[in-house]
Each structure stands twice: as structure tokens, then as C-alpha cells.
Scaffold this active site. Structure first.
Site, PDB file in Angstrom:
ATOM      1  N   GLU A 258      -1.578  -1.655   6.913  1.00 42.85           N
ATOM      2  CA  GLU A 258      -1.044  -1.529   8.270  1.00 42.85           C
ATOM      3  C   GLU A 258      -1.441  -0.222   8.952  1.00 42.85           C
ATOM      4  O   GLU A 258      -1.577  -0.173  10.166  1.00 42.85           O
ATOM      5  CB  GLU A 258       0.484  -1.663   8.265  1.00 42.85           C
ATOM      6  CG  GLU A 258       0.977  -3.093   7.985  1.00 42.85           C
ATOM      7  CD  GLU A 258       1.150  -3.380   6.515  1.00 42.85           C
ATOM      8  OE1 GLU A 258       0.721  -2.565   5.675  1.00 42.85           O
ATOM      9  OE2 GLU A 258       1.729  -4.434   6.189  1.00 42.85           O
TER      10      GLU A 258
ATOM     11  N   PHE B  20      15.952  -8.124   2.121  1.00 38.34           N
ATOM     12  CA  PHE B  20      14.594  -7.968   1.604  1.00 38.34           C
ATOM     13  C   PHE B  20      13.661  -7.541   2.732  1.00 38.34           C
ATOM     14  O   PHE B  20      13.654  -8.130   3.796  1.00 38.34           O
ATOM     15  CB  PHE B  20      14.117  -9.284   0.982  1.00 38.34           C
ATOM     16  CG  PHE B  20      12.694  -9.208   0.487  1.00 38.34           C
ATOM     17  CD1 PHE B  20      12.364  -8.335  -0.546  1.00 38.34           C
ATOM     18  CD2 PHE B  20      11.698  -9.958   1.075  1.00 38.34           C
ATOM     19  CE1 PHE B  20      11.053  -8.247  -0.988  1.00 38.34           C
ATOM     20  CE2 PHE B  20      10.384  -9.871   0.628  1.00 38.34           C
ATOM     21  CZ  PHE B  20      10.063  -9.009  -0.409  1.00 38.34           C
ATOM     22  N   GLN B  21      12.888  -6.510   2.485  1.00 36.17           N
ATOM     23  CA  GLN B  21      11.957  -5.935   3.458  1.00 36.17           C
ATOM     24  C   GLN B  21      12.667  -5.519   4.754  1.00 36.17           C
ATOM     25  O   GLN B  21      12.087  -5.586   5.835  1.00 36.17           O
ATOM     26  CB  GLN B  21      10.787  -6.883   3.744  1.00 36.17           C
ATOM     27  CG  GLN B  21       9.901  -7.058   2.506  1.00 36.17           C
ATOM     28  CD  GLN B  21       8.544  -7.663   2.810  1.00 36.17           C
ATOM     29  OE1 GLN B  21       8.406  -8.470   3.716  1.00 36.17           O
ATOM     30  NE2 GLN B  21       7.538  -7.259   2.038  1.00 36.17           N
TER      31      GLN B  21
ATOM     32  N   LYS C 250      13.537 -12.131  12.928  1.00 39.57           N
ATOM     33  CA  LYS C 250      12.911 -13.439  12.701  1.00 39.57           C
ATOM     34  C   LYS C 250      13.652 -14.563  13.427  1.00 39.57           C
ATOM     35  O   LYS C 250      13.037 -15.486  13.938  1.00 39.57           O
ATOM     36  CB  LYS C 250      12.861 -13.721  11.190  1.00 39.57           C
ATOM     37  CG  LYS C 250      11.895 -14.837  10.828  1.00 39.57           C
ATOM     38  CD  LYS C 250      11.708 -14.925   9.324  1.00 39.57           C
ATOM     39  CE  LYS C 250      10.690 -16.008   8.977  1.00 39.57           C
ATOM     40  NZ  LYS C 250      10.511 -16.140   7.522  1.00 39.57           N
TER      41      LYS C 250
ATOM     42  N   MET D  52     -12.416  21.640   4.216  1.00 35.07           N
ATOM     43  CA  MET D  52     -11.671  22.590   5.051  1.00 35.07           C
ATOM     44  C   MET D  52     -10.596  23.294   4.222  1.00 35.07           C
ATOM     45  O   MET D  52     -10.337  24.484   4.400  1.00 35.07           O
ATOM     46  CB  MET D  52     -11.050  21.867   6.249  1.00 35.07           C
ATOM     47  CG  MET D  52     -10.526  22.794   7.325  1.00 35.07           C
ATOM     48  SD  MET D  52     -11.821  23.826   8.050  1.00 35.07           S
ATOM     49  CE  MET D  52     -12.296  22.863   9.492  1.00 35.07           C
TER      50      MET D  52
END
Lengths: 584, 187
Positions: A52, A114-115, A164, A482
Site C-alpha cells: 500500500e 479483524f483488520q 463495509k 548520506m
């Protein structure tokens, strides 16, 4: 007449009505209804990323190279939290994004489902604005508002969290035209009295300099045109931040190079010694100012910015002008012309003589080698062999990023995509995916370092799947260059964890992803390797083995003013002491 | 003094332009922030203060316009003039924020706070507490044979003063609402 449809269908309809042609995303349980709708249409192309974070950076690349908002679709919980780095990156660099996240059903919110994650809570400080939509009736309007807020005023990322059950439920669809956006209407026009005050200063200035930033590019192509007209007409020197490269052409006569910590000597000296600094769409970032109390001590400062909170945040200015760069420059030019196009030409001539003397220092000089590829040389050759092509450049973050900014010429806005404010390693590869998706026939190059590139290398899979012929130009020094440079200058050459052990074989890696790679270590073969990379019809990884201990100069050490630049290795020994050592 | 009203999208006409911007003097300011009464609006305002390291001395919030769904957040904050100016600009940038008023520079204002004091005691202390409450025009809201609850409305200074007086007389609990404020006059 309102149309009834499910929330999921509404999402796709709203995107279509907003003119969206591409969505970068990754499916998951909480966005399945939306993915089901995406499956049943052909107008919007969905680019399946591999992580993502990659989706958000790809959308940033898309947005910066097109001027349109980038759109991301990810699932709840880990989908949303993986997007956080990209959101923060877009917020700091003012990139318009609309990120849609799935959420557990409304009746499960707060149950540690969940999630489930508190997405609006987590992303509140890293979005310009965000919404949790609990009612399908409000979904379409909220998405339209998200687009409006993302692109209006100072652009930035917005996020809409969609449970949802809201996606499954029926509701009435509202078009963008009928959606309420009047609650967010930032000021676009600058105050005429202030603009006139700036014109008066322009007319009298003896040592003026334009200091421009990403705001010029965000204001649209018209703003860059107006800037060019203003610079040519006044004959003032112009420098730019990392974010603003391309707004004024690097081949332009008045261009004195990028300024800042690794900016050009002439640009930083001009900033330090000027008597009038005209900041157009930049924000006095600490990479630019160096030590604040010694920042351009003798100048009057004007600041044009669409965001009132940018003004006087870091540096007090004499003439603040709140407004969109394009609108303000239009008024500025009109007023200056109507007053007789005056500048202090004699003083300007002296000023240019001084600037040309600084230019003669040739601060980008480096010691080349015919046995080992110097990273500066690699970027110089890349520039020489790609100049004039329909080219877009992205970068990761570190030394290679600074060398790309120093040695490549950007002559148009929107051709240079780099993570400026947040400094996100792993930005460049997914950003190049997004740019190539928006410009299928262009030459898209990611100038990368080996360490940064590994951070999101999974996106090579996206490039291969969607036939995006992105070119990965890796300056491989087997170091975190760097970090290593700072450890050398600041931490007694104790190189704590700043080398890349167990690097993959990038050629084999390219083959494993189903594309092509080549490794090059001999300077005499570099041109041929770059030509092969460009000629190859598909994604390509060019592993350029470069000098391992090259440092990036010029450099303003932390805590020092603009006129204390380090130009090379000899000066750099023990250069950062005292309070500067605590700065980043 | 309406010229000093900091409208959203403008940093101009600030009284700070008249002051020494580099003065490191901390000032206390009362800000009134008008926001859409939507989920998370207060969290955005508070998150701004914690995220950018600003102080909150007191904070009150309630919906004030039920039809327009707007709330008024009154914040008492401290900082140098430059910080206060930055706080106002940052508040103005929050999308659901309609207006930011700095009541401290917009001219005279009325500031009031309500406080409840539970004071426990018997004998002379109890008599003295009641006498002082009368002087401060505090009302008795609840009484038992050995306690009072006083209600006091006034400036934060007055509430502080009353609390100091009650402490030796048996102050056991104190609840304060934080400051609510309006600018004086017809505007």
C-alpha cells in the site's frame, strides 16, 4: 432526480464523475464490494501495487506529473496503516491525493474487529482533512468534498474511510455539481496594496533574487509561464528549492541553480547577500535557511504563499502576500508594467558581475576517474544522453537525490518527482510507476541509491505486470551514502550500520521479476549501458557500481549560514561542531 | 477593532505587526474558534496543539448554533507573539474551522468561568466559609451538616482567589469549566 445505488457503486460513479482514469490500490476484506464494482467496468483502470505504501507514492508520481489528484484504494487496518508514510509524504510536499480506505462495518467499529484500525484517528495529523462516512446517503458528497479539499488552496492528501456496510447499503447519488464545497474556499487573490509594495521594492532593488518553490508548480502551468515572463522582464537572478525545479528552465540565462544545504554556491551566496528576497511558493524550510539568525541578514523579504500559516512561521518577512502564486504573479506583472517596467539597471549589472564571479567558483567540480565511475559522472552522462527527450525523473532519498538535482536540468514543471519534505527512502520506484502509468510513451527514470531502492523494490512486479517501461538507474555504492557522509563529518568516521551488506544481484533480480538488468562498473562502458537501458522495451534495472566513499558537495553544514559552504573534502574535516552537531 | 479580526485565509491586520516580533515574552491569549460540529473537530484542534507543541491552559467547547451545527471552542493559550500568531494561522487552516477570534487583541472582552467547590468543615471554619462565599457572591448548591457545595462564576483570577481562601477551610474537591468569553460591544 436522485439515483439510488449501493455505496460501492457510488464510489466508482463518484470517481468517474471526478474524471479519474487511474486508481492505485490493493484489495482486502473491507473493500471487496468496491473491487466488485471496479471489476464490472472499464473506464477506470486499477493498478495493482505490491504494497500500500507503493500505491500512495505511485499516486503521488501520477499527481505531480499530471497536475491531477492521485487516487488510492486500500483496505482497512494494515492497508490503511501502510498508507500512512505516503500520506505524510504527500502532506509535507503538498501533493493532492484522495485515498479511499475500507473500514469494518459501522456496528463493529470500536470492538477491535479483524483488520480494524482507527484510520481517521491515525491519519488525522497526516492528511489535509479526512472523513469517516457512516451513512451511504452522505458518501457521494463526501468523496466529492475530498476531491475539492485535496486540490483547492494548498494541495494535500485527503482520506475517506468507508465501512463495509456503507458500501453494501443503498443510497442516493449526488453529482459533484450538487455537492456542498462552499465551506472550504481559500483566498486566491493577493492583497493589491501588498503587491504594489512589492512592486516598489522590485523597482528599487539593487541585489534582488527570486527564491521559488513547489508552490509555483502546484499553482499550475500558467504560474510557471508568468514566473518566466517576470524573470525575463526584470532580469533578476532566480534560484529554486528542490521542490520547485523546472518551474523556471535550468537552461535559462537567469537561472543560478538550486539553493540550500546541497545547493549551488552562487545560489546560496546570492541568498545571503541580496537586498531583496522574493519568495514565491516556498516555505523557508530548514534545508534552505541554514542558521536562522544568520539567514540573509541584509535583505528585505517578500513571501507569496497560499497558506497563511507558512508566513512568518520560520522567517519574519517584510511583505507577506497570501494568495495563489498564479493569481499574485498576474497582478504583480500587471502593476509593474503599468508603472513603467522599472528596475535599477545599473545596480543589477553590478549584482550580476558578482553572481558571475561566484559562478566561476564552479562549485560542482569533482575529481573524475577513468577506472571507477564517479556518481556525479554517472548522473552527468544520464543527463547528456537523455536531454531533449520526453523525460520524467523520480528519485529516492539521499546523496543520489542531491546529485540528480545538481547535475540534471529540468526545463518544464512536473518533470521532477522527489520526496522533499519528508525525505522518504523508497519513494522513487513506486513514484516512477505512477508517472509511467500517466505517461505511457515517456522516458521515466528513477535515479536511485541501492539502499533506498530496496525499500520498495516489490513494485518492480507492478511495473512488469502493467508493462510500464520504467528505468531504474541505481547508483550503487553499497552504502547508505548520506548517512555515511554525516558519520564521516560528524561522528568521527565511525560508520555505524551505514553499509549495505548482502545486497542482491540486481541483474538476477531484474530477471527474477521478468525484466532486464545490467551491471556497469567501467566508466568507458557507462554510455553504452545507458543507451541499452533506454532502448530496452520494458522495465530495466541499471546497476551502476560507483565510487563508494564519494561525498556530496557543496554542503552547508548544519547550524551554519549560507556563506559558510563547504566546497570539497579538504574543508570538510571537522566542519560540524557545537550546536550544529545536534541538528539533522 | 473589527479590523483585528483574523479571518480565515488572512494573516494581515494583526496587531503583532506593531510589536517586536523577536520579543521572547510569553503572553496569555483567549481564542474563540468557530468550528463545524462534526466528528473529530475537537480532536483536530487539540491534536494541532499537542502535535506542534503549543500550550493549552484551558479549553471549553459546546455546540452554540444547533441549526448551523457550529460549535465554539474557547482556548486559553500561552506563547510568544510569533507563536500565538502561528497558532491562529494553523487553526485557520483546519478545514472545518470557520473563524478564529483572538479576544485578547480584538479589544475588551468578557471572560467568565464557572466553578464548583466542595468544602468540608464544622464550627468556625464552616461559618467563615459561608461568610466568604457571601462576599464572593458564590451560591450554595448543596449542604449537609458538615459540608457545602458552592457555585461561583467569575474570571479565572476570582476563581483562583476563592479557591485559595477555601483551601484552609476544608476544600476537598474543585471542578472548573474553563473560560467562556465574548468580546464586548455590539459587534
Amino acid at each position: 432526480m436522485t439515483r439510488q445505488m449501493t455505496g460501492a457503486k457510488m464510489v466508482v460513479q463518484a470517481l468517474k464523475d471526478q474524471g479519474v482514469d487511474t486508481v492505485f490500490g490493493y484489495p482486502g476484506g473491507a473493500v471487496l464490494p468496491i473491487y466488485d464494482e471496479i471489476f464490472q467496468q472499464n473506464e477506470i483502470q486499477h493498478v495493482l501495487v505490491r504494497h500500500e505504501q507503493g500505491a500512495v507514492h505511485a499516486a503521488e508520481g501520477y499527481a505531480r506529473s499530471t497536475g491531477k489528484p492521485g487516487v488510492v484504494l486500500v483496505t482497512s487496518g494494515p492497508g490503511a496503516t501502510n498508507a500512512v508514510t505516503g500520506l505524510t509524504d504527500a502532506l509535507l510536499d503538498s501533493i493532492p491525493l484522495v485515498v479511499l480506505t475500507g473500514q469494518v462495518p459501522t456496528f463493529m467499529i470500536g470492538t477491535d474487529g479483524f483488520q480494524e484500525a482507527d484510520t481517521v484517528g491515525i491519519t488525522r495529523p497526516c492528511t489535509k482533512h479526512n472523513w469517516l462516512v457512516k451513512d451511504t446517503e452522505k458518501l457521494a458528497e463526501t468523496i466529492h468534498q475530498a476531491f475539492h479539499v485535496a486540490v483547492t488552496g494548498r494541495p494535500g492528501p485527503t482520506l475517506v474511510d468507508i465501512p463495509k456496510d456503507v458500501q453494501f447499503a443503498q443510497g442516493s447519488y449526488v453529482t459533484p455539481q450538487k455537492s456542498r464545497t462552499d465551506n472550504y474556499q481559500p483566498q486566491m487573490k493577493g492583497d493589491i496594496a501588498d503587491i504594489t509594495a512589492l512592486v516598489e521594492m522590485i523597482e528599487a532593488a539593487e541585489r534582488p533574487v527570486f527564491y521559488t518553490g513547489g508552490g509555483v508548480i502546484n499553482s499550475g502551468p500558467g504560474a510557471s509561464q508568468l514566473l518566466r515572463e517576470l524573470v525575463e522582464a526584470t532580469g533578476f537572478p532566480i534560484t529554486s528549492t528542490l521542490m520547485g525545479l523546472g518551474a523556471y528552465p535550468a537552461t535559462g540565462e537567469k537561472w543560478i541553480g538550486m539553493l540550500g544545504m546541497h545547493g549551488l554556491y552562487e545560489a546560496n551566496m546570492a541568498m545571503h547577500d541580496c537586498d531583496l528576497m522574493i519568495n514565491i511558493g516556498a516555505r523557508f524550510d530548514d534545508r534552505i535557511t541554514g542558521r536562522i539568525d544568520a539567514f540573509s541578514p541584509g535583505s528585505k523579504k517578500a513571501h507569496i504563499d497560499i497558506d497563511p500559516s507558512s508566513i512568518n512561521k520560520v522567517v519574519r518577512v517584510d511583505v507577506p502576500i497570501v494568495g495563489d502564486v498564479g493569481h499574485v504573479l498576474e497582478d504583480l506583472l500587471r502593476i509593474w508594467k503599468s508603472r513603467g517596467r522599472k528596475t535599477n539597471t545599473d545596480a543589477l549589472k553590478t549584482w550580476w558581475t558578482q553572481i558571475n564571479a561566484w559562478r566561476d567558483v564552479k562549485c560542482l567540480t569533482y575529481t573524475n576517474s577513468d577506472t571507477i565511475i564517479k556518481p556525479q559522472y554517472a548522473v552527468e552522462r544520464l543527463e547528456a544522453l537523455t536531454r531533449g527527450k520526453d523525460r520524467y525523473v523520480t528519485t529516492e532519498v539521499g546523496q543520489h537525490q542531491m546529485w540528480a538535482a545538481q547535475f540534471m536540468d529540468f526545463n518544464e514543471p512536473g518533470r521532477w518527482m522527489t520526496s522533499g519534505g519528508l525525505g522518504t527512502m523508497g519513494y522513487g520506484l513506486p513514484a516512477s510507476v505512477g508517472v509511467q502509468q500517466a505517461h505511457p510513451d515517456a522516458l521515466v527514470i528513477n535515479v536511485a541509491g541501492d539502499a533506498s531502492w530496496l525499500m520498495n523494490m516489490q513494485e518492480m512486479g507492478t511495473a512488469v505486470q502493467f508493462r510500464l517501461p520504467i528505468k531504474q538507474f541505481i547508483l550503487n555504492n553499497e552504502r547508505l551514502g548520506m548517512v555515511r557522509q554525516w558519520q564521516q563529518l560528524l561522528h568521527g568516521e565511525r560508520y555505524s550500520h551505514s553499509w549495505s551488506d548482502s545486497l542482491p544481484d540486481f541483474v538476477k533480480l531484474a530477471e527474477a521479476f521478468g525484466c532486464k538488468g545490467r551491471v556497469v562498473s567501467n566508466p568507458s562502458e557507462l554510455d553504452d549501458a545507458i543507451e541499452e537501458m533506454m532502448a530496452y522495451d520494458g522495465p530495466f534495472i541499471l546497476d551502476v557500481l560507483v565510487e563508494k566513499h564519494e561525498n556530496c558537495f557543496p554542503m552547508i553544514p548544519s547550524g551554519e549560514p549560507h556563506n559558510s559552504m563547504l566546497l570539497g573534502e579538504v574543508e570538510a574535516t571537522d566542519a560540524i561542531r557545537g550546536k550544529g552537531a545536534t541538528l539533522v | 477593532m473589527s479590523a483585528l479580526n483574523i479571518k480565515k485565509g488572512s494573516t494581515k491586520k494583526s496587531a503583532y505587526e506593531l510589536r517586536d516580533p523577536n520579543a521572547e515574552v510569553f503572553e496569555t491569549h483567549t481564542l474563540a474558534v468557530i468550528v463545524d460540529n462534526e466528528a473529530g473537530a475537537l480532536a483536530r484542534v487539540i491534536g494541532l496543539f499537542s502535535g506542534r507543541g503549543y500550550n493549552i491552559d484551558s479549553l471549553t467547547v459546546a455546540e452554540v448554533d444547533h441549526l448551523g451545527h457550529t460549535s465554539r471552542i474557547t482556548i486559553v493559550t500561552r506563547g510568544t507573539p510569533a507563536i500565538i500568531e502561528q497558532i491562529k494561522a494553523q487553526l485557520g487552516r483546519i478545514v472545518p474551522v470557520h473563524d478564529v477570534h483572538d479576544l485578547t487583541v480584538e479589544g475588551p472582552s468578557v471572560e467568565r468561568e464557572l466553578a464548583l467547590f466542595k468544602v468540608r468543615g464544622t464550627g468556625n471554619d464552616r461559618v467563615e466559609a459561608l461568610r466568604l462565599a457571601d462576599i464572593f457572591r458564590a451560591n450554595v448548591m448543596d449542604s449537609t451538616l458538615e459540608s457545602f457545595i458552592f457555585e461561583l462564576t467569575g474570571t479565572p483570577d476570582k476563581v483562583d482567589a476563592f479557591a485559595e481562601l477555601m483551601r484552609p477551610l476544608g476544600l476537598v474537591e474543585l471542578a472548573r469549566t474553563g473560560v467562556a468569553a465574548l468580546s464586548r460591544g455590539s459587534e
